[in-house]
Design a protein around this motif. Structure first.
Motif, PDB file in Angstrom:
ATOM      1  N   ARG A  76       0.869  -1.062   0.038  1.00  0.00           N
ATOM      2  CA  ARG A  76       0.028   0.128   0.139  1.00  0.00           C
ATOM      3  C   ARG A  76       0.807   1.244  -0.094  1.00  0.00           C
ATOM      4  NH1 ARG A  76      -2.894   3.381   3.691  1.00  0.00           N
ATOM      5  NH2 ARG A  76      -4.881   4.022   2.770  1.00  0.00           N
ATOM      6  N   SER A  77       1.969   1.113   0.828  1.00  0.00           N
ATOM      7  CA  SER A  77       2.774   2.351   0.732  1.00  0.00           C
ATOM      8  C   SER A  77       3.252   2.771  -0.576  1.00  0.00           C
ATOM      9  CB  SER A  77       3.904   2.225   1.773  1.00  0.00           C
ATOM     10  OG  SER A  77       4.677   1.309   1.270  1.00  0.00           O
ATOM     11  N   GLN A  78       3.600   1.774  -1.422  1.00  0.00           N
ATOM     12  CA  GLN A  78       4.231   2.160  -2.916  1.00  0.00           C
ATOM     13  C   GLN A  78       3.006   2.797  -3.826  1.00  0.00           C
ATOM     14  OE1 GLN A  78       4.916  -2.178  -3.559  1.00  0.00           O
ATOM     15  NE2 GLN A  78       7.152  -1.489  -3.778  1.00  0.00           N
ATOM     16  N   PHE A  79       1.946   2.554  -3.409  1.00  0.00           N
ATOM     17  CA  PHE A  79       0.647   3.159  -4.023  1.00  0.00           C
ATOM     18  C   PHE A  79       0.462   4.478  -3.566  1.00  0.00           C
ATOM     19  CE2 PHE A  79      -0.156  -1.349  -5.228  1.00  0.00           C
ATOM     20  CZ  PHE A  79      -0.540  -1.008  -6.871  1.00  0.00           C
ATOM     21  N   LEU A  80       0.541   4.658  -2.298  1.00  0.00           N
ATOM     22  CA  LEU A  80       0.222   6.073  -1.619  1.00  0.00           C
ATOM     23  C   LEU A  80       1.397   6.829  -2.079  1.00  0.00           C
ATOM     24  CD1 LEU A  80      -0.686   4.992   2.091  1.00  0.00           C
ATOM     25  CD2 LEU A  80      -2.102   5.869   0.184  1.00  0.00           C
ATOM     26  N   ALA A  81       2.742   6.396  -2.256  1.00  0.00           N
ATOM     27  CA  ALA A  81       3.592   7.172  -2.761  1.00  0.00           C
ATOM     28  C   ALA A  81       3.337   7.838  -4.266  1.00  0.00           C
ATOM     29  CB  ALA A  81       5.077   6.577  -2.706  1.00  0.00           C
ATOM     30  N   LEU A  82       2.923   6.797  -4.941  1.00  0.00           N
ATOM     31  CA  LEU A  82       2.538   7.062  -6.406  1.00  0.00           C
ATOM     32  C   LEU A  82       1.316   8.187  -6.433  1.00  0.00           C
ATOM     33  CD1 LEU A  82       2.996   3.746  -8.171  1.00  0.00           C
ATOM     34  CD2 LEU A  82       3.877   5.798  -8.995  1.00  0.00           C
TER      35      LEU A  82
ATOM     36  N   ARG B 214       0.902  10.576  -4.699  1.00  0.00           N
ATOM     37  CA  ARG B 214       1.434  12.086  -4.721  1.00  0.00           C
ATOM     38  C   ARG B 214       2.276  12.561  -5.838  1.00  0.00           C
ATOM     39  NH1 ARG B 214       2.424   9.666   0.224  1.00  0.00           N
ATOM     40  NH2 ARG B 214       4.766   9.373  -0.056  1.00  0.00           N
ATOM     41  N   ALA B 215       2.520  11.562  -6.894  1.00  0.00           N
ATOM     42  CA  ALA B 215       3.496  11.823  -7.853  1.00  0.00           C
ATOM     43  C   ALA B 215       2.746  12.416  -9.106  1.00  0.00           C
ATOM     44  CB  ALA B 215       4.174  10.441  -8.263  1.00  0.00           C
ATOM     45  N   VAL B 216       3.361  12.323 -10.436  1.00  0.00           N
ATOM     46  CA  VAL B 216       3.025  12.676 -11.667  1.00  0.00           C
ATOM     47  C   VAL B 216       1.678  12.104 -12.077  1.00  0.00           C
ATOM     48  CG1 VAL B 216       3.222  12.926 -14.120  1.00  0.00           C
ATOM     49  CG2 VAL B 216       5.092  13.453 -12.370  1.00  0.00           C
TER      50      VAL B 216
ATOM     51  N   GLN C 119      -0.263   6.750 -13.082  1.00  0.00           N
ATOM     52  CA  GLN C 119       0.735   7.637 -11.908  1.00  0.00           C
ATOM     53  C   GLN C 119       2.123   7.218 -12.205  1.00  0.00           C
ATOM     54  OE1 GLN C 119      -1.244   6.492  -8.474  1.00  0.00           O
ATOM     55  NE2 GLN C 119      -2.659   8.322  -8.730  1.00  0.00           N
ATOM     56  N   ALA C 120       3.060   8.169 -12.050  1.00  0.00           N
ATOM     57  CA  ALA C 120       4.552   7.783 -12.208  1.00  0.00           C
ATOM     58  C   ALA C 120       5.175   8.603 -11.311  1.00  0.00           C
ATOM     59  CB  ALA C 120       4.912   8.218 -13.658  1.00  0.00           C
ATOM     60  N   ARG C 121       6.378   7.812 -10.827  1.00  0.00           N
ATOM     61  CA  ARG C 121       7.199   8.651  -9.949  1.00  0.00           C
ATOM     62  C   ARG C 121       8.604   8.039  -9.911  1.00  0.00           C
ATOM     63  NH1 ARG C 121       8.854   7.498  -4.329  1.00  0.00           N
ATOM     64  NH2 ARG C 121       8.512   5.300  -4.116  1.00  0.00           N
ATOM     65  N   ASP C 122       9.675   8.999  -9.887  1.00  0.00           N
ATOM     66  CA  ASP C 122      10.985   8.256  -9.759  1.00  0.00           C
ATOM     67  C   ASP C 122      11.182   7.823  -8.096  1.00  0.00           C
ATOM     68  OD1 ASP C 122      13.789   8.010  -9.703  1.00  0.00           O
ATOM     69  OD2 ASP C 122      14.262   9.998 -10.570  1.00  0.00           O
ATOM     70  N   ARG C 123      11.643   6.766  -7.956  1.00  0.00           N
ATOM     71  CA  ARG C 123      11.903   6.215  -6.619  1.00  0.00           C
ATOM     72  C   ARG C 123      13.066   6.917  -6.043  1.00  0.00           C
ATOM     73  NH1 ARG C 123      11.085   1.359  -9.211  1.00  0.00           N
ATOM     74  NH2 ARG C 123      13.296   1.045  -8.847  1.00  0.00           N
ATOM     75  N   GLY C 124      14.153   7.371  -6.981  1.00  0.00           N
ATOM     76  CA  GLY C 124      15.355   7.940  -6.547  1.00  0.00           C
ATOM     77  C   GLY C 124      16.136   6.920  -5.668  1.00  0.00           C
ATOM     78  N   ASP C 125      16.132   5.642  -5.997  1.00  0.00           N
ATOM     79  CA  ASP C 125      17.005   4.486  -5.665  1.00  0.00           C
ATOM     80  C   ASP C 125      17.840   3.903  -6.505  1.00  0.00           C
ATOM     81  OD1 ASP C 125      15.452   3.130  -6.792  1.00  0.00           O
ATOM     82  OD2 ASP C 125      14.637   2.145  -4.902  1.00  0.00           O
ATOM     83  N   SER C 126      18.669   3.286  -6.253  1.00  0.00           N
ATOM     84  CA  SER C 126      19.686   2.656  -7.212  1.00  0.00           C
ATOM     85  C   SER C 126      19.178   1.383  -7.833  1.00  0.00           C
ATOM     86  CB  SER C 126      21.125   2.314  -6.772  1.00  0.00           C
ATOM     87  OG  SER C 126      20.862   1.551  -5.492  1.00  0.00           O
ATOM     88  N   ASP C 127      17.993   0.885  -7.527  1.00  0.00           N
ATOM     89  CA  ASP C 127      17.265  -0.226  -8.059  1.00  0.00           C
ATOM     90  C   ASP C 127      16.939  -0.102  -9.638  1.00  0.00           C
ATOM     91  OD1 ASP C 127      16.096  -2.876  -8.514  1.00  0.00           O
ATOM     92  OD2 ASP C 127      14.542  -2.380  -6.886  1.00  0.00           O
ATOM     93  N   PRO C 128      17.376  -0.783 -10.551  1.00  0.00           N
ATOM     94  CA  PRO C 128      17.191  -0.378 -12.123  1.00  0.00           C
ATOM     95  C   PRO C 128      15.937  -0.995 -12.301  1.00  0.00           C
ATOM     96  CG  PRO C 128      18.577  -2.340 -12.038  1.00  0.00           C
ATOM     97  CD  PRO C 128      18.731  -1.815 -10.402  1.00  0.00           C
TER      98      PRO C 128
ATOM     99  N   GLY D 181       7.858  16.074 -18.678  1.00  0.00           N
ATOM    100  CA  GLY D 181       7.840  17.450 -17.665  1.00  0.00           C
ATOM    101  C   GLY D 181       6.246  17.922 -17.515  1.00  0.00           C
ATOM    102  N   SER D 182       5.361  17.532 -18.298  1.00  0.00           N
ATOM    103  CA  SER D 182       4.042  18.224 -18.171  1.00  0.00           C
ATOM    104  C   SER D 182       3.426  17.582 -16.881  1.00  0.00           C
ATOM    105  CB  SER D 182       3.114  18.224 -19.555  1.00  0.00           C
ATOM    106  OG  SER D 182       2.841  16.724 -19.809  1.00  0.00           O
ATOM    107  N   ARG D 183       2.872  18.120 -15.980  1.00  0.00           N
ATOM    108  CA  ARG D 183       2.261  17.716 -14.655  1.00  0.00           C
ATOM    109  C   ARG D 183       0.975  18.094 -14.778  1.00  0.00           C
ATOM    110  NH1 ARG D 183       4.880  17.016  -9.740  1.00  0.00           N
ATOM    111  NH2 ARG D 183       6.595  15.585 -10.069  1.00  0.00           N
ATOM    112  N   THR D 184       0.129  16.900 -14.456  1.00  0.00           N
ATOM    113  CA  THR D 184      -1.479  17.237 -14.400  1.00  0.00           C
ATOM    114  C   THR D 184      -1.813  16.715 -13.059  1.00  0.00           C
ATOM    115  OG1 THR D 184      -1.953  15.381 -15.500  1.00  0.00           O
ATOM    116  CG2 THR D 184      -2.018  17.140 -16.906  1.00  0.00           C
ATOM    117  N   GLY D 185      -2.988  17.486 -12.540  1.00  0.00           N
ATOM    118  CA  GLY D 185      -3.060  17.034 -11.276  1.00  0.00           C
ATOM    119  C   GLY D 185      -2.316  17.765 -10.066  1.00  0.00           C
ATOM    120  N   ARG D 186      -2.043  16.781  -9.132  1.00  0.00           N
ATOM    121  CA  ARG D 186      -1.413  17.357  -7.918  1.00  0.00           C
ATOM    122  C   ARG D 186       0.088  17.484  -8.219  1.00  0.00           C
ATOM    123  NH1 ARG D 186      -3.764  12.546  -4.591  1.00  0.00           N
ATOM    124  NH2 ARG D 186      -5.698  13.489  -4.155  1.00  0.00           N
ATOM    125  N   SER D 187       0.668  18.407  -7.719  1.00  0.00           N
ATOM    126  CA  SER D 187       2.048  18.703  -8.210  1.00  0.00           C
ATOM    127  C   SER D 187       3.085  17.785  -7.023  1.00  0.00           C
ATOM    128  CB  SER D 187       2.669  20.069  -7.971  1.00  0.00           C
ATOM    129  OG  SER D 187       1.961  20.858  -8.949  1.00  0.00           O
TER     130      SER D 187
END
Length: 132
Positions: free
Chosen positions: A23-29, A31-33, A43-52, A126-132
């Motif tokens: 659930r935490s993964q979906f909640l983080a998404l 808040r994303a693009v 919904q898309a988000r950069d995790r910011g980790d080194s996992d490819p 880079g075009s964000r819609t919805g929440r920032s």
């Protein structure tokens, strides 16, 4: 054969897919693009980790229909993600595809593929819609 066992074709990037389950993964998404794609929401988000690995999740609310309709919509979303995200998704990113009532299950499959390709391009453009 699950998403963890997907071997990309030679013309695709070597990124592999992993299904999001927590659930935490979906909640983080959430808040994303957010990119509306007509037949679904991406919904898309950069995790910011080194996992490819590319993370991908699917959800359909009860507004989509009964269990049969929701499962059909999710099956279609899983298949378009399997075909598009290894080539167009970015390693280290998570994506969620959210089905829409009356649209995800009824949309022609080729149009569903085109919707996801366009949505991924917009998410990374880079075009964000919805929440920032």
């Amino acid at each position: 054969m699950g998403f963890d066992d997907i071997a990309p074709e030679a013309s695709q990037s070597p990124a592999s897919l992993r299904v999001l389950a927590r659930r935490s993964q979906f909640l983080a998404l959430n808040r994303a693009v957010r990119v509306p794609a007509g037949s679904f929401l991406l919904q898309a988000r950069d995790r910011g980790d080194s996992d490819p690995v590319i993370g991908v999740g699917f959800t359909c609310s009860k507004k989509v229909g009964n269990a049969v309709a929701r499962n059909r919509a999710k099956r279609r979303l899983r298949e378009v993600a399997r075909l598009v995200l290894p080539a167009m998704g970015r390693p280290g990113w998570d994506y969620a595809l959210i089905g829409r009532a009356g649209a995800t299950a009824a949309r022609p499959f080729d149009a569903l593929l085109a919707d996801l390709r366009a949505a991924v391009e917009r998410a990374h453009g880079g075009s964000r819609t919805g929440r920032s």
